[in-house]
Design a protein around this motif. Structure first.
Motif, PDB file in Angstrom:
ATOM      1  N   LEU A 198      27.921  51.289  14.385  1.00  0.00           N
ATOM      2  CA  LEU A 198      27.480  50.384  13.513  1.00  0.00           C
ATOM      3  C   LEU A 198      26.099  50.183  13.588  1.00  0.00           C
ATOM      4  CD1 LEU A 198      28.403  48.491  11.127  1.00  0.00           C
ATOM      5  CD2 LEU A 198      29.129  46.822  12.787  1.00  0.00           C
ATOM      6  N   GLU A 199      25.660  49.947  14.703  1.00  0.00           N
ATOM      7  CA  GLU A 199      23.939  49.806  15.051  1.00  0.00           C
ATOM      8  C   GLU A 199      23.225  50.765  14.267  1.00  0.00           C
ATOM      9  OE1 GLU A 199      23.697  49.105  19.204  1.00  0.00           O
ATOM     10  OE2 GLU A 199      24.789  47.241  19.172  1.00  0.00           O
ATOM     11  N   LYS A 200      23.763  52.307  14.420  1.00  0.00           N
ATOM     12  CA  LYS A 200      23.098  53.152  13.950  1.00  0.00           C
ATOM     13  C   LYS A 200      22.756  53.182  12.521  1.00  0.00           C
ATOM     14  CE  LYS A 200      22.380  55.153  17.967  1.00  0.00           C
ATOM     15  NZ  LYS A 200      20.836  54.818  18.551  1.00  0.00           N
ATOM     16  N   ILE A 201      24.179  52.802  11.821  1.00  0.00           N
ATOM     17  CA  ILE A 201      24.006  52.591  10.390  1.00  0.00           C
ATOM     18  C   ILE A 201      23.124  51.390  10.034  1.00  0.00           C
ATOM     19  CG2 ILE A 201      25.502  52.445   8.425  1.00  0.00           C
ATOM     20  CD1 ILE A 201      27.987  53.399   9.956  1.00  0.00           C
ATOM     21  N   LEU A 202      23.145  50.457  10.560  1.00  0.00           N
ATOM     22  CA  LEU A 202      22.178  49.249  10.205  1.00  0.00           C
ATOM     23  C   LEU A 202      20.941  49.664  10.367  1.00  0.00           C
ATOM     24  CD1 LEU A 202      24.101  46.085  12.064  1.00  0.00           C
ATOM     25  CD2 LEU A 202      24.331  47.107   9.661  1.00  0.00           C
ATOM     26  N   THR A 203      20.587  50.341  11.335  1.00  0.00           N
ATOM     27  CA  THR A 203      19.255  50.740  11.571  1.00  0.00           C
ATOM     28  C   THR A 203      18.798  51.990  10.399  1.00  0.00           C
ATOM     29  OG1 THR A 203      19.598  50.736  13.902  1.00  0.00           O
ATOM     30  CG2 THR A 203      17.832  52.105  13.286  1.00  0.00           C
ATOM     31  N   SER A 204      19.678  52.624  10.193  1.00  0.00           N
ATOM     32  CA  SER A 204      19.455  53.670   8.928  1.00  0.00           C
ATOM     33  C   SER A 204      19.024  52.909   7.649  1.00  0.00           C
ATOM     34  CB  SER A 204      20.588  54.642   8.894  1.00  0.00           C
ATOM     35  OG  SER A 204      20.481  55.683   8.039  1.00  0.00           O
ATOM     36  N   ALA A 205      20.099  51.909   7.221  1.00  0.00           N
ATOM     37  CA  ALA A 205      20.169  51.123   6.143  1.00  0.00           C
ATOM     38  C   ALA A 205      18.813  50.452   5.843  1.00  0.00           C
ATOM     39  CB  ALA A 205      21.362  50.274   6.020  1.00  0.00           C
ATOM     40  N   HIS A 206      18.384  49.867   7.271  1.00  0.00           N
ATOM     41  CA  HIS A 206      16.775  49.095   6.999  1.00  0.00           C
ATOM     42  C   HIS A 206      15.978  50.087   6.965  1.00  0.00           C
ATOM     43  CE1 HIS A 206      14.496  45.662   8.141  1.00  0.00           C
ATOM     44  NE2 HIS A 206      13.699  46.480   8.542  1.00  0.00           N
ATOM     45  N   HIS A 207      16.118  51.307   7.513  1.00  0.00           N
ATOM     46  CA  HIS A 207      14.886  52.229   7.374  1.00  0.00           C
ATOM     47  C   HIS A 207      14.902  52.745   6.175  1.00  0.00           C
ATOM     48  CE1 HIS A 207      12.239  55.723   8.405  1.00  0.00           C
ATOM     49  NE2 HIS A 207      13.141  56.358   7.599  1.00  0.00           N
ATOM     50  N   VAL A 208      15.930  53.018   5.215  1.00  0.00           N
ATOM     51  CA  VAL A 208      15.928  53.645   4.024  1.00  0.00           C
ATOM     52  C   VAL A 208      15.361  52.510   3.021  1.00  0.00           C
ATOM     53  CG1 VAL A 208      17.477  54.424   1.944  1.00  0.00           C
ATOM     54  CG2 VAL A 208      17.845  55.110   4.307  1.00  0.00           C
TER      55      VAL A 208
END
Length: 284
Positions: free
Chosen positions: A121-131
């Protein structure tokens, strides 16, 4: 320029990759998803700094051990790779075989999976914020279409994982997301929350009521915020006022579902909800 194609022969590739993944334990599959997402997060974006002409022999050797090499693969291939990885992880998390494997886990293994969910989940949140950040910076450039597609698939991935999370962990996730500095991320988080509450409000037992009550202090400030309040401090996004208005509506809808679940057992905690919600809903 990087354009997502309609027919990239993804389906046969995804089907094979998912079937191959199902040969391993659910924990192994989640860890694999985590590593894949981490790789595409650190992989250079197509519009970032240009390749450096001179590199040391050591750095060149390390670069060649990666799946993609920014010196040898085109920006278009990197785009396709990021899209394919995101779609693969979302497909795997909703795959029936994988879900059956998760259901059959023993309690000890299930606890390990919860920890794995949190890391993923932490990876997905990081990716969502980056995108979301890349979308804001791309403006009207041709890359905007690519970032929109990647954002959609990232949110779909977040939605798929949210359906696997236990209630207390889901609440922790939502609390983080609705405080994100990006307006688009906050809106998507509230959409996921409202949808999940709508479908699960009748199935939640008393053990989940405390987690739901913890969302109220998070949602109330969003409802109270002014329509012109831009907490993301972002300029140049078309329809930003509409986005913020949508965020407030989703927060109100979520409060409605929470009240429906907890109203009969905890009527006292909704005095503040009523006092703050009615002025917002009344005509100005």
């Amino acid at each position: 320029m990087c354009r997502p194609t309609q027919n990239f022969e993804r389906r046969p590739i995804l089907e094979f990759a998912v079937k191959l993944s199902n040969c391993y334990s659910p924990v192994c599959q989640i860890v694999c998803c985590e590593k894949l997402l981490n790789y595409i997060i650190v992989l250079k974006d197509v519009d970032e700094t240009k390749e450096v002409a001179s590199r040391s022999k050591k750095s060149v050797h390390i670069e060649r051990t990666f799946v993609l090499n920014v010196e040898q693969h085109t920006p278009k291939l990197r785009c396709h790779f990021k899209l394919l990885v995101t779609e693969f992880v979302a497909t795997l998390l909703s795959n029936q075989c994988f879900l059956n494997q998760v259901v059959e886990l023993q309690s000890e293994q299930a606890e390990i999976m919860r920890t794995s969910y949190q890391t993923l989940l932490e990876k997905i949140l990081t990716s969502a914020h980056h995108v979301a950040d890349r979308m804001e910076k791309s403006g009207d450039s041709p890359l905007m279409k690519y970032w929109k597609v990647l954002q959609h698939r990232t949110y779909d991935l977040l939605d798929k994982l949210s359906s696997l999370l236990p209630s207390f962990l889901f609440v922790n996730v939502i609390n983080k997301l609705v405080r994100d500095s990006k307006t688009l991320v906050r809106r998507k988080a509230l959409e996921i929350l409202a949808t999940k509450l709508q479908h699960l409000s009748q199935q939640l037992d008393s053990g989940n009521h405390e987690s739901l009550a913890e969302l109220i202090p998070t949602l109330l400030p969003i409802v109270q915020s002014s329509e012109t309040d831009d907490r993301s401090n972002v300029n140049g996004i078309n329809g930003e006022t509409v986005e913020i208005s949508s965020i407030r509506q989703m927060a109100l809808l979520s409060l409605k579902h929470i009240c429906h679940v907890l109203g009969s057992t905890r009527p006292q905690i909704f005095e503040s909800v009523s006092c703050n919600s009615f002025p917002v809903c009344s005509p100005r």
